[in-house]
Scaffold this motif. Structure first.
Motif, mmCIF file in Angstrom:
data_model
loop_
_atom_site.group_PDB
_atom_site.id
_atom_site.type_symbol
_atom_site.label_atom_id
_atom_site.label_comp_id
_atom_site.label_asym_id
_atom_site.label_seq_id
_atom_site.Cartn_x
_atom_site.Cartn_y
_atom_site.Cartn_z
ATOM 1 N N ALA A 58 0.871 -1.182 0.000
ATOM 2 C CA ALA A 58 0.000 0.000 0.000
ATOM 3 C C ALA A 58 0.905 1.228 0.000
ATOM 4 O O ALA A 58 1.597 1.497 0.981
ATOM 5 N N MET A 60 1.161 4.298 0.748
ATOM 6 C CA MET A 60 0.525 5.353 1.536
ATOM 7 C C MET A 60 1.309 6.666 1.511
ATOM 8 O O MET A 60 0.769 7.732 1.748
ATOM 9 N N ALA A 73 -3.447 0.730 6.763
ATOM 10 C CA ALA A 73 -3.001 -0.021 5.588
ATOM 11 C C ALA A 73 -2.817 -1.507 5.884
ATOM 12 O O ALA A 73 -3.279 -2.368 5.123
ATOM 13 N N THR A 81 3.672 -1.241 3.866
ATOM 14 C CA THR A 81 3.188 0.119 3.656
ATOM 15 C C THR A 81 4.397 1.023 3.462
ATOM 16 O O THR A 81 5.515 0.639 3.803
#
Length: 207
Positions: A58, A60, A73, A81
């Motif tokens: 993810a 982020m 996440a 993440t």
């Protein structure tokens, strides 16, 4: 060497179609920042459900509220993440603590970092995975990924991913530097035939 397909600037439907086409050639699935901003944690959960055996990243790009965003996440199903290297040390250590408590990982994005001093500092904080990254806007000015590897000269024991406009033509120059993961976006996702593009890149890496 892993291929990480970066799903960004795409609709939800396009994301799932690309994954269906390329799934057998990619190792890690990156849900890009723009896709997360559009669809939230729901798309992380949905991709996790559809691809239970893939590593999901993810992206982020956390730079504050590290604990909260990492929980978001990872609890949605991401294995990894991302947090920005320019974040406060406290932000970075908070993300690492959350990830460790869940048996998951943090990738630190080195976008904008120009000295390996920061990478040594990150190692001291406990960082074990970094992304050498030239952003989309900087790619348009002609910057390439070739010089990124200078950042990690003399630094051992850190896992590296590399991202930034990588194509089939530039991939051999990346591969010779032996990163652990190659992050590929538009060269796959915007290709006429994403499956063929991913297959060709996987084949080149295996050589």
């Amino acid at each position: 060497m892993n291929i990480q397909v970066a799903l960004d600037r795409l609709t939800r439907e396009e994301c799932f179609q690309i994954l269906e086409d390329t799934g057998s050639y990619v190792d890690w699935i990156e849900i890009g920042t723009g896709v997360i901003k559009e669809y939230g944690m729901a798309i992380v959960r949905d991709i996790r459900e559809k691809y239970p055996d893939k590593i999901i990243v993810a992206d982020m790009k956390t730079c504050d509220a590290g604990k909260h965003e990492t929980i978001q996440a990872l609890d949605a199903g991401a294995d990894i993440t991302t947090v920005m290297a320019f974040s406060a040390d406290k932000t970075i250590t908070d993300t690492l603590e959350v990830a460790e408590s869940r048996g998951k990982r943090v990738m630190v994005d080195l976008l904008g970092v120009s000295e390996n001093k920061r990478i040594r500092e990150l190692q001291e904080l406990g960082v074990s995975l970094v992304s050498l990254h030239i952003g989309k806007d900087m790619q348009e000015t002609g910057e390439s990924t070739g010089s990124l590897f200078d950042l990690i000269q003399g630094i051992n024991g850190i896992e590296t991913a590399v991202a930034g406009g990588i194509t089939l033509e530039t991939l051999p120059g990346i591969v010779k530097n032996s990163p652990d993961t190659v992050i590929i976006g538009s060269a796959i996702t915007k290709a006429k035939d994403p499956a063929e593009a991913a297959k060709a890149m996987k084949g080149l890496i295996r050589e």
